[in-house]
Scaffold this motif. Structure first.
Motif, PDB file in Angstrom:
ATOM      1  N   ILE A  20       0.850  -1.193   0.000  1.00  0.00           N
ATOM      2  CA  ILE A  20       0.000   0.000   0.000  1.00  0.00           C
ATOM      3  C   ILE A  20       0.884   1.242   0.000  1.00  0.00           C
ATOM      4  O   ILE A  20       1.764   1.374   0.857  1.00  0.00           O
ATOM      5  CB  ILE A  20      -0.919   0.023   1.239  1.00  0.00           C
ATOM      6  CG1 ILE A  20      -1.777  -1.234   1.312  1.00  0.00           C
ATOM      7  CG2 ILE A  20      -1.812   1.264   1.232  1.00  0.00           C
ATOM      8  CD1 ILE A  20      -2.594  -1.333   2.585  1.00  0.00           C
ATOM      9  N   PRO A  21       0.677   2.171  -0.922  1.00  0.00           N
ATOM     10  CA  PRO A  21       1.434   3.430  -0.848  1.00  0.00           C
ATOM     11  C   PRO A  21       1.220   4.088   0.510  1.00  0.00           C
ATOM     12  O   PRO A  21       0.095   4.096   1.036  1.00  0.00           O
ATOM     13  CB  PRO A  21       0.834   4.268  -1.977  1.00  0.00           C
ATOM     14  CG  PRO A  21       0.252   3.277  -2.933  1.00  0.00           C
ATOM     15  CD  PRO A  21      -0.237   2.144  -2.076  1.00  0.00           C
ATOM     16  N   LEU A  22       2.284   4.633   1.068  1.00  0.00           N
ATOM     17  CA  LEU A  22       2.177   5.218   2.407  1.00  0.00           C
ATOM     18  C   LEU A  22       1.060   6.250   2.493  1.00  0.00           C
ATOM     19  O   LEU A  22       0.343   6.323   3.492  1.00  0.00           O
ATOM     20  CB  LEU A  22       3.510   5.862   2.800  1.00  0.00           C
ATOM     21  CG  LEU A  22       4.528   4.958   3.498  1.00  0.00           C
ATOM     22  CD1 LEU A  22       5.836   5.705   3.699  1.00  0.00           C
ATOM     23  CD2 LEU A  22       3.998   4.451   4.826  1.00  0.00           C
ATOM     24  N   ARG A  47       8.581   2.248  11.343  1.00  0.00           N
ATOM     25  CA  ARG A  47       9.835   2.058  10.616  1.00  0.00           C
ATOM     26  C   ARG A  47      10.022   3.083   9.499  1.00  0.00           C
ATOM     27  O   ARG A  47      11.109   3.637   9.318  1.00  0.00           O
ATOM     28  CB  ARG A  47       9.871   0.640  10.040  1.00  0.00           C
ATOM     29  CG  ARG A  47      11.162   0.270   9.317  1.00  0.00           C
ATOM     30  CD  ARG A  47      11.141  -1.177   8.866  1.00  0.00           C
ATOM     31  NE  ARG A  47      10.060  -1.443   7.908  1.00  0.00           N
ATOM     32  CZ  ARG A  47       8.991  -2.182   8.174  1.00  0.00           C
ATOM     33  NH1 ARG A  47       8.827  -2.728   9.381  1.00  0.00           N
ATOM     34  NH2 ARG A  47       8.056  -2.392   7.257  1.00  0.00           N
ATOM     35  N   GLU A  48       8.966   3.352   8.743  1.00  0.00           N
ATOM     36  CA  GLU A  48       9.102   4.141   7.522  1.00  0.00           C
ATOM     37  C   GLU A  48       8.610   5.591   7.630  1.00  0.00           C
ATOM     38  O   GLU A  48       9.116   6.464   6.944  1.00  0.00           O
ATOM     39  CB  GLU A  48       8.340   3.460   6.370  1.00  0.00           C
ATOM     40  CG  GLU A  48       8.861   2.083   6.012  1.00  0.00           C
ATOM     41  CD  GLU A  48       8.076   1.466   4.867  1.00  0.00           C
ATOM     42  OE1 GLU A  48       7.525   2.217   4.038  1.00  0.00           O
ATOM     43  OE2 GLU A  48       7.990   0.223   4.808  1.00  0.00           O
ATOM     44  N   THR A  66       3.278   7.487  15.994  1.00  0.00           N
ATOM     45  CA  THR A  66       3.343   6.051  16.279  1.00  0.00           C
ATOM     46  C   THR A  66       4.531   5.614  17.133  1.00  0.00           C
ATOM     47  O   THR A  66       4.571   4.461  17.557  1.00  0.00           O
ATOM     48  CB  THR A  66       3.376   5.247  14.967  1.00  0.00           C
ATOM     49  OG1 THR A  66       4.442   5.732  14.138  1.00  0.00           O
ATOM     50  CG2 THR A  66       2.051   5.374  14.224  1.00  0.00           C
ATOM     51  N   LYS A  67       5.488   6.517  17.398  1.00  0.00           N
ATOM     52  CA  LYS A  67       6.644   6.118  18.204  1.00  0.00           C
ATOM     53  C   LYS A  67       6.532   6.682  19.619  1.00  0.00           C
ATOM     54  O   LYS A  67       5.966   7.759  19.846  1.00  0.00           O
ATOM     55  CB  LYS A  67       7.950   6.564  17.545  1.00  0.00           C
ATOM     56  CG  LYS A  67       8.240   5.794  16.246  1.00  0.00           C
ATOM     57  CD  LYS A  67       9.615   6.083  15.680  1.00  0.00           C
ATOM     58  CE  LYS A  67      10.711   5.457  16.491  1.00  0.00           C
ATOM     59  NZ  LYS A  67      10.667   3.966  16.440  1.00  0.00           N
ATOM     60  N   TYR A  68       7.056   5.934  20.548  1.00  0.00           N
ATOM     61  CA  TYR A  68       6.897   6.191  21.975  1.00  0.00           C
ATOM     62  C   TYR A  68       7.252   7.644  22.339  1.00  0.00           C
ATOM     63  O   TYR A  68       6.440   8.371  22.942  1.00  0.00           O
ATOM     64  CB  TYR A  68       7.778   5.216  22.763  1.00  0.00           C
ATOM     65  CG  TYR A  68       7.586   5.223  24.252  1.00  0.00           C
ATOM     66  CD1 TYR A  68       8.098   6.237  25.060  1.00  0.00           C
ATOM     67  CD2 TYR A  68       6.891   4.186  24.886  1.00  0.00           C
ATOM     68  CE1 TYR A  68       7.928   6.230  26.432  1.00  0.00           C
ATOM     69  CE2 TYR A  68       6.712   4.174  26.257  1.00  0.00           C
ATOM     70  CZ  TYR A  68       7.237   5.199  27.024  1.00  0.00           C
ATOM     71  OH  TYR A  68       7.058   5.187  28.378  1.00  0.00           O
ATOM     72  N   ARG A  69       8.464   8.063  22.010  1.00  0.00           N
ATOM     73  CA  ARG A  69       8.928   9.381  22.465  1.00  0.00           C
ATOM     74  C   ARG A  69       8.132  10.512  21.816  1.00  0.00           C
ATOM     75  O   ARG A  69       7.871  11.544  22.451  1.00  0.00           O
ATOM     76  CB  ARG A  69      10.420   9.537  22.177  1.00  0.00           C
ATOM     77  CG  ARG A  69      11.308   8.600  23.005  1.00  0.00           C
ATOM     78  CD  ARG A  69      12.782   8.896  22.822  1.00  0.00           C
ATOM     79  NE  ARG A  69      13.616   7.997  23.607  1.00  0.00           N
ATOM     80  CZ  ARG A  69      14.150   6.864  23.161  1.00  0.00           C
ATOM     81  NH1 ARG A  69      13.938   6.500  21.895  1.00  0.00           N
ATOM     82  NH2 ARG A  69      14.891   6.107  23.950  1.00  0.00           N
ATOM     83  N   ASP A  70       7.735  10.329  20.576  1.00  0.00           N
ATOM     84  CA  ASP A  70       6.917  11.347  19.906  1.00  0.00           C
ATOM     85  C   ASP A  70       5.548  11.458  20.570  1.00  0.00           C
ATOM     86  O   ASP A  70       4.994  12.559  20.716  1.00  0.00           O
ATOM     87  CB  ASP A  70       6.740  11.008  18.427  1.00  0.00           C
ATOM     88  CG  ASP A  70       8.022  11.155  17.622  1.00  0.00           C
ATOM     89  OD1 ASP A  70       8.922  11.898  18.076  1.00  0.00           O
ATOM     90  OD2 ASP A  70       8.138  10.524  16.549  1.00  0.00           O
ATOM     91  N   ILE A  71       4.987  10.327  20.973  1.00  0.00           N
ATOM     92  CA  ILE A  71       3.685  10.339  21.641  1.00  0.00           C
ATOM     93  C   ILE A  71       3.785  11.084  22.966  1.00  0.00           C
ATOM     94  O   ILE A  71       2.922  11.916  23.292  1.00  0.00           O
ATOM     95  CB  ILE A  71       3.179   8.897  21.855  1.00  0.00           C
ATOM     96  CG1 ILE A  71       2.830   8.261  20.505  1.00  0.00           C
ATOM     97  CG2 ILE A  71       1.968   8.870  22.787  1.00  0.00           C
ATOM     98  CD1 ILE A  71       2.567   6.771  20.569  1.00  0.00           C
ATOM     99  N   VAL A  72       4.833  10.823  23.744  1.00  0.00           N
ATOM    100  CA  VAL A  72       5.020  11.531  25.005  1.00  0.00           C
ATOM    101  C   VAL A  72       5.154  13.029  24.754  1.00  0.00           C
ATOM    102  O   VAL A  72       4.594  13.855  25.494  1.00  0.00           O
ATOM    103  CB  VAL A  72       6.248  10.986  25.757  1.00  0.00           C
ATOM    104  CG1 VAL A  72       6.565  11.848  26.977  1.00  0.00           C
ATOM    105  CG2 VAL A  72       6.022   9.540  26.187  1.00  0.00           C
ATOM    106  N   ALA A  73       5.871  13.408  23.701  1.00  0.00           N
ATOM    107  CA  ALA A  73       6.056  14.823  23.384  1.00  0.00           C
ATOM    108  C   ALA A  73       4.723  15.509  23.091  1.00  0.00           C
ATOM    109  O   ALA A  73       4.486  16.651  23.502  1.00  0.00           O
ATOM    110  CB  ALA A  73       7.006  14.975  22.197  1.00  0.00           C
TER     111      ALA A  73
END
Length: 417
Positions: A20-22, A47-48, A66-73
């Motif tokens: 699927i195209p991103l 990942r992408e 979707t990544k842990y540290r970004d969500i906390v931010a």
């Protein structure tokens, strides 16, 4: 050896998500959550494209974090990422909108949250521990032996609904109404489903408001008591709420007190069956119960996401998020981020830093009922171990078609005697 139910990489009728195209990948599709095929989607985004823009979805354009540290931010920056327009990816029509303190900022948020928080504070929960344990024992003792039954209905819902009834001082015989209203409140109106329109959803929730308004009138005309309705009725921060705001806060408290615990109770039993070596580890060392509870809550992630809207332009992950954009924090993805949580896809009840998960959120909107959720799960598992109960999953779980509540409608089990 553990028997683990593996999720195939192909989803949606054999479609490979890698093809699927991103720009076309919409991780919010409820069926992904119902058939448990969501994991490859989030693995790919982490990942992408960890700050991913979906231009076209049934909910309009939105950003996935979707990544842990970004969500906390995002979760800890309530000034830039506001909950004022709602906390789910679903946009509620204005005529069906209900304000609540989770959708408010300071100082209103703190005034209303602080009104009800004492009943959920650790010192008060110590007083409730004996009651919760007695109820857990009664529920477990009353379960059928050597025949299949639905763990969700007879254990997960029953234990959490009894606790909710106590917190609200709600008529005990009607306690299953709380589960019903919780399910209606989080349902996305869908043609062909029980809740097929916003009007039907609002009509049912108006019944909830009518019921609680009667309780409110009783409590406001009586001496203050230590239950959620009385606390709101007698507090300056909440006593002058309009009916829609009262309903909004009721929904928030009912859902918050129901879904996290209910679905982690079910998920925990499922995970222990899927990973028998972890169950053996727990039986051999019951002191691991608290650690196991945190791992269950992480691995289940009963609230899959929370939504915010940007109040200003901001660069995140090299992407330009514009003022007004919808930003979705996928807790369910952050809890599987190997950059922060070692072997995040493995269920390990004695892992290091076991409390390091996103299931309760961060910042000013962190889950108010987190201590109660942990306590109920801890007591239930202590009683299962004390009774040496062998509970076997005898069929596939039935998951709900929701991208918000990551939960179950049924889990067939049998107690082996």
């Amino acid at each position: 050896m553990d028997t683990v139910m593996k999720t195939p990489f192909n989803v949606r009728g054999g479609e490979d998500v890698r093809g699927i195209p991103l720009k076309d990948l919409d991780v919010s599709e409820p069926r992904r959550f119902q058939d448990d095929s969501l994991w490859p989607c989030f693995e790919r985004l982490r990942r992408e494209d960890p700050v991913h823009h979906c231009q076209d979805s049934p909910h309009g354009p939105y950003w996935s974090i979707t990544k842990y540290r970004d969500i906390v931010a995002v979760d800890t920056n309530h000034k830039i990422f506001s909950s004022a327009q709602g906390v789910t990816i679903l946009d509620v029509p204005e005529e069906h909108w209900t304000p609540s303190f989770i959708k408010a900022g300071p100082p209103k948020h703190a005034a209303q949250r602080n009104t009800v928080s004492p009943i959920l504070a650790p010192d008060n929960l110590e007083k409730l521990e004996g009651l919760i344990r007695s109820r857990a024992r009664t529920i477990l003792d009353g379960l059928p032996r050597n025949e299949a039954f639905n763990w969700v209905d007879m254990v997960s819902i029953e234990l959490t609904t009894q606790m909710l009834a106590t917190l609200f001082d709600f008529p005990f015989a009607d306690r299953r109404l709380l589960t019903y209203w919780s399910d209606v409140a989080v349902a996305a109106p869908t043609v062909g489903q029980a809740i097929d329109s916003w009007g039907k959803r609002s009509a049912i929730l108006s019944e909830c408001l009518t019921y609680f308004t009667r309780l409110w009138r009783e409590r406001i005309n009586a001496e203050p008591r230590f239950d959620l309705i009385s606390m709101m009725a007698h507090s300056s921060g909440t006593r002058h709420m309009e009916p829609r705001e009262f309903l909004g806060n009721l929904i928030l408290l009912i859902v918050g007190g129901n879904d996290t615990t209910r679905n982690s109770i079910t998920g925990g039993l499922l995970f222990m069956n899927q990973h028998p070596s972890e169950l053996r580890k727990l039986r051999d060392n019951p002191a691991l119960v608290s650690s196991a509870v945190s791992e269950i809550i992480r691995y289940q992630t009963p609230i899959a996401h929370m939504r915010r809207n940007a109040t200003a332009d901001i660069i995140m992950g090299g992407k330009q998020i514009r003022r007004g954009d919808k930003v979705v924090m996928w807790y369910i993805s952050g809890n599987r981020d190997d950059e922060v949580i070692e072997d995040a896809n493995k269920f390990t009840i004695d892992r290091k830093n076991v409390h390091q998960h996103l299931s309760f959120g961060y910042g000013i909107h962190r889950c108010l009922g987190r201590h109660l959720a942990r306590l109920q799960l801890k007591i239930l598992w202590e009683e299962i171990l004390n009774k040496r109960m062998e509970v076997e999953v005898v069929g596939n779980p039935e998951r709900v078609a929701s991208n918000f509540v990551h939960g179950y409608s049924a889990l067939p089990v049998r107690i082996i005697v």
